[in-house]
Write a protein that holds these residues in place. Sequence first.
Motif: not given
Length: 99
Positions: A42, A44-50, A52-53, A59-60
């Motif tokens: 989770c 990792s997903k939040w890090y990648s999304a942040a 990208q924002e 990448s994931y």
Amino acid sequence: MDDKTRTEIEAAAFRRLLEHLDSRKDVQNIDLMNLAGFCRNCLSKWYSAAAQERGEAVSYEAARETVYGMPYAEWKARYQSEASVDQRAAFEQNRPKED
């Protein structure tokens, strides 16, 4: 507190969280999910999304390497154990129900 200082404090707290998770490789992701509702994946997903924002391409898998401190496949081979029947049952009981 100004925004720069707040961001530095938040970043330091995140780094400390990663250090703590790294020191507790005995704590499996399923344990984290069952107790807290999130795990290393989770994060990792939040890090990648942040990233990208903010217009950064992370990448994931690259985010996982940041969170795990090594490639995920290596961490999994070294430290991940098979989830017990009780762990899986708790996960199924606690997971959000899909509509």
